[in-house]
Design an enzyme around this catalytic site. Structure first.
Site, PDB file in Angstrom:
ATOM      1  N   ASN A  17      32.687  63.212  39.561  1.00  0.00           N
ATOM      2  CA  ASN A  17      31.319  63.602  39.922  1.00  0.00           C
ATOM      3  C   ASN A  17      30.631  64.460  38.872  1.00  0.00           C
ATOM      4  O   ASN A  17      29.431  64.703  38.948  1.00  0.00           O
ATOM      5  CB  ASN A  17      31.315  64.337  41.269  1.00  0.00           C
ATOM      6  CG  ASN A  17      32.145  65.614  41.245  1.00  0.00           C
ATOM      7  OD1 ASN A  17      33.130  65.709  40.499  1.00  0.00           O
ATOM      8  ND2 ASN A  17      31.767  66.584  42.064  1.00  0.00           N
ATOM      9  N   ARG A  18      31.386  64.949  37.859  1.00  0.00           N
ATOM     10  CA  ARG A  18      30.751  65.778  36.834  1.00  0.00           C
ATOM     11  C   ARG A  18      31.591  65.754  35.553  1.00  0.00           C
ATOM     12  O   ARG A  18      32.741  65.321  35.550  1.00  0.00           O
ATOM     13  CB  ARG A  18      30.577  67.218  37.319  1.00  0.00           C
ATOM     14  CG  ARG A  18      31.866  67.931  37.657  1.00  0.00           C
ATOM     15  CD  ARG A  18      31.608  69.255  38.368  1.00  0.00           C
ATOM     16  NE  ARG A  18      32.850  69.948  38.703  1.00  0.00           N
ATOM     17  CZ  ARG A  18      33.417  70.881  37.944  1.00  0.00           C
ATOM     18  NH1 ARG A  18      32.864  71.219  36.794  1.00  0.00           N
ATOM     19  NH2 ARG A  18      34.530  71.466  38.309  1.00  0.00           N
ATOM     20  N   GLY A  19      30.990  66.253  34.488  1.00  0.00           N
ATOM     21  CA  GLY A  19      31.702  66.451  33.230  1.00  0.00           C
ATOM     22  C   GLY A  19      32.352  65.203  32.675  1.00  0.00           C
ATOM     23  O   GLY A  19      31.765  64.111  32.645  1.00  0.00           O
ATOM     24  N   ILE A  20      33.599  65.371  32.228  1.00  0.00           N
ATOM     25  CA  ILE A  20      34.336  64.282  31.599  1.00  0.00           C
ATOM     26  C   ILE A  20      34.525  63.114  32.565  1.00  0.00           C
ATOM     27  O   ILE A  20      34.342  61.953  32.197  1.00  0.00           O
ATOM     28  CB  ILE A  20      35.700  64.793  31.092  1.00  0.00           C
ATOM     29  CG1 ILE A  20      35.491  65.744  29.901  1.00  0.00           C
ATOM     30  CG2 ILE A  20      36.610  63.638  30.698  1.00  0.00           C
ATOM     31  CD1 ILE A  20      36.748  66.461  29.465  1.00  0.00           C
ATOM     32  N   ARG A  40      36.054  66.386  45.524  1.00  0.00           N
ATOM     33  CA  ARG A  40      36.096  67.179  46.749  1.00  0.00           C
ATOM     34  C   ARG A  40      34.736  67.314  47.402  1.00  0.00           C
ATOM     35  O   ARG A  40      34.644  67.543  48.601  1.00  0.00           O
ATOM     36  CB  ARG A  40      36.664  68.567  46.445  1.00  0.00           C
ATOM     37  CG  ARG A  40      38.161  68.567  46.183  1.00  0.00           C
ATOM     38  CD  ARG A  40      38.664  69.957  45.864  1.00  0.00           C
ATOM     39  NE  ARG A  40      40.126  69.998  45.819  1.00  0.00           N
ATOM     40  CZ  ARG A  40      40.822  71.055  45.442  1.00  0.00           C
ATOM     41  NH1 ARG A  40      40.195  72.162  45.065  1.00  0.00           N
ATOM     42  NH2 ARG A  40      42.141  71.023  45.435  1.00  0.00           N
ATOM     43  N   ASP A  54      40.439  64.996  48.691  1.00  0.00           N
ATOM     44  CA  ASP A  54      41.208  66.104  48.129  1.00  0.00           C
ATOM     45  C   ASP A  54      42.568  65.547  47.734  1.00  0.00           C
ATOM     46  O   ASP A  54      43.367  65.173  48.603  1.00  0.00           O
ATOM     47  CB  ASP A  54      41.353  67.210  49.173  1.00  0.00           C
ATOM     48  CG  ASP A  54      42.115  68.423  48.651  1.00  0.00           C
ATOM     49  OD1 ASP A  54      42.685  68.346  47.541  1.00  0.00           O
ATOM     50  OD2 ASP A  54      42.162  69.436  49.371  1.00  0.00           O
ATOM     51  N   GLY A  83      41.058  68.065  38.166  1.00  0.00           N
ATOM     52  CA  GLY A  83      41.888  69.213  37.816  1.00  0.00           C
ATOM     53  C   GLY A  83      41.182  70.517  38.120  1.00  0.00           C
ATOM     54  O   GLY A  83      39.954  70.572  38.238  1.00  0.00           O
ATOM     55  N   TYR A 146      48.079  76.191  34.085  1.00  0.00           N
ATOM     56  CA  TYR A 146      47.303  75.034  33.630  1.00  0.00           C
ATOM     57  C   TYR A 146      48.036  74.284  32.521  1.00  0.00           C
ATOM     58  O   TYR A 146      48.136  73.040  32.545  1.00  0.00           O
ATOM     59  CB  TYR A 146      45.939  75.514  33.138  1.00  0.00           C
ATOM     60  CG  TYR A 146      44.990  74.414  32.729  1.00  0.00           C
ATOM     61  CD1 TYR A 146      44.338  73.636  33.682  1.00  0.00           C
ATOM     62  CD2 TYR A 146      44.714  74.167  31.383  1.00  0.00           C
ATOM     63  CE1 TYR A 146      43.454  72.638  33.310  1.00  0.00           C
ATOM     64  CE2 TYR A 146      43.828  73.178  31.003  1.00  0.00           C
ATOM     65  CZ  TYR A 146      43.200  72.412  31.964  1.00  0.00           C
ATOM     66  OH  TYR A 146      42.326  71.423  31.587  1.00  0.00           O
ATOM     67  N   LYS A 150      49.415  70.374  32.650  1.00  0.00           N
ATOM     68  CA  LYS A 150      48.928  69.356  31.726  1.00  0.00           C
ATOM     69  C   LYS A 150      50.051  68.814  30.833  1.00  0.00           C
ATOM     70  O   LYS A 150      50.041  67.637  30.464  1.00  0.00           O
ATOM     71  CB  LYS A 150      47.792  69.930  30.881  1.00  0.00           C
ATOM     72  CG  LYS A 150      46.526  70.243  31.684  1.00  0.00           C
ATOM     73  CD  LYS A 150      45.954  68.999  32.334  1.00  0.00           C
ATOM     74  CE  LYS A 150      44.607  69.253  32.969  1.00  0.00           C
ATOM     75  NZ  LYS A 150      44.017  68.017  33.576  1.00  0.00           N
TER      76      LYS A 150
END
Length: 240
Positions: A17-20, A40, A54, A83, A146, A150
């Site tokens: 839904n956003r960004g990358i 989410r 979720d 993430g 984090y 990853k």
């Protein structure tokens, strides 16, 4: 697995839904694929099957896949992008800070890959891409949780490569560096300049550049690439 422009595929992008994630979903839509997006809060790009899910909830993941299979057919391309972060130094990091990041970033990706692989095995083809981070390779102070989550995606992808490769299913990792998104927009100019000085190309990446790497890995010319980590980081993590 042969991929052509005349064969739209069923694609799932989590955190789309956003960004990358949104850039990746948009790139697949632009080439005519049937794209489902989970997040989410909802709000996927126009033309996508926008699902609220979720990924820390196994039942919700299964329900989302069932809906995608009903609308678009079995998922042929999975991009596990969703993430979270909960940054703090180790001695201040709570059990909840650790568990929430690991459960979303690593265990959530496991849930997605496990569910997607069922359909891919029946099809005898598929592409899985985990969106990791240069932090998973270099480490970062204040990001023990984090970085661990990853880095774990690399071992997961390589193990899946050995398990699923004989069925023409590839599993790869894209490791972005610093990318111009809402997350980096909150940094001060001084912080941004300090980061740029560490990057050989002296700039941030764009979400579209990450999306281009994902499209190549999941396209016709990436068919013999599997178990790989593709850095898209301006040279920041080279050698790792």
């Amino acid at each position: 697995m042969t991929v052509t422009d005349n064969e739209p595929r069923s694609v799932l992008v989590t955190g789309g839904n956003r960004g990358i994630g949104r850039a990746i979903a948009g790139a697949f839509l632009a080439q005519g694929d049937r794209v489902a997006v989970t997040s989410r809060s909802g709000g996927g790009p126009e033309g996508s099957l926008d699902l609220v899910c979720d990924i820390t909830d196994a039942a919700a993941v299964d329900e989302a896949f069932s809906r995608i299979e009903e609308e678009h057919g079995p998922v042929e391309v999975l991009v596990a992008n969703a993430g979270v972060t909960a940054d703090t130094l180790l001695l201040r990091m709570s059990e909840e800070d650790w568990s929430r990041v690991i459960d979303t970033n690593l265990t959530g990706s496991f849930r997605l890959a496990k569910r997607a692989s069922k359909g891919m095995l029946r099809l005898r083809r598929g592409r899985i891409v985990f969106i990791s981070s240069v932090v998973g390779l270099l480490g970062s102070a204040g990001q023990v949780n984090y970085a661990a989550s990853k880095a774990g995606l690399v071992g997961m992808a390589r193990s899946l490569t050995r398990e699923l490769g004989s069925r023409s299913i590839t599993a790869n990792v894209v490791a972005p560096g610093f990318v111009d998104t809402d997350m980096t927009a909150v940094l001060t100019d001084e912080q941004k300049d300090t980061i740029k000085q560490q990057v050989p190309l002296q700039r941030y990446g764009t979400p579209e550049e990450i999306a281009a790497a994902v499209l190549w890995l999941t396209g016709e010319h990436g068919g013999y690439v599997t178990g790989a980590v593709i850095p898209v980081d301006g040279g920041l993590g080279m050698g790792h």
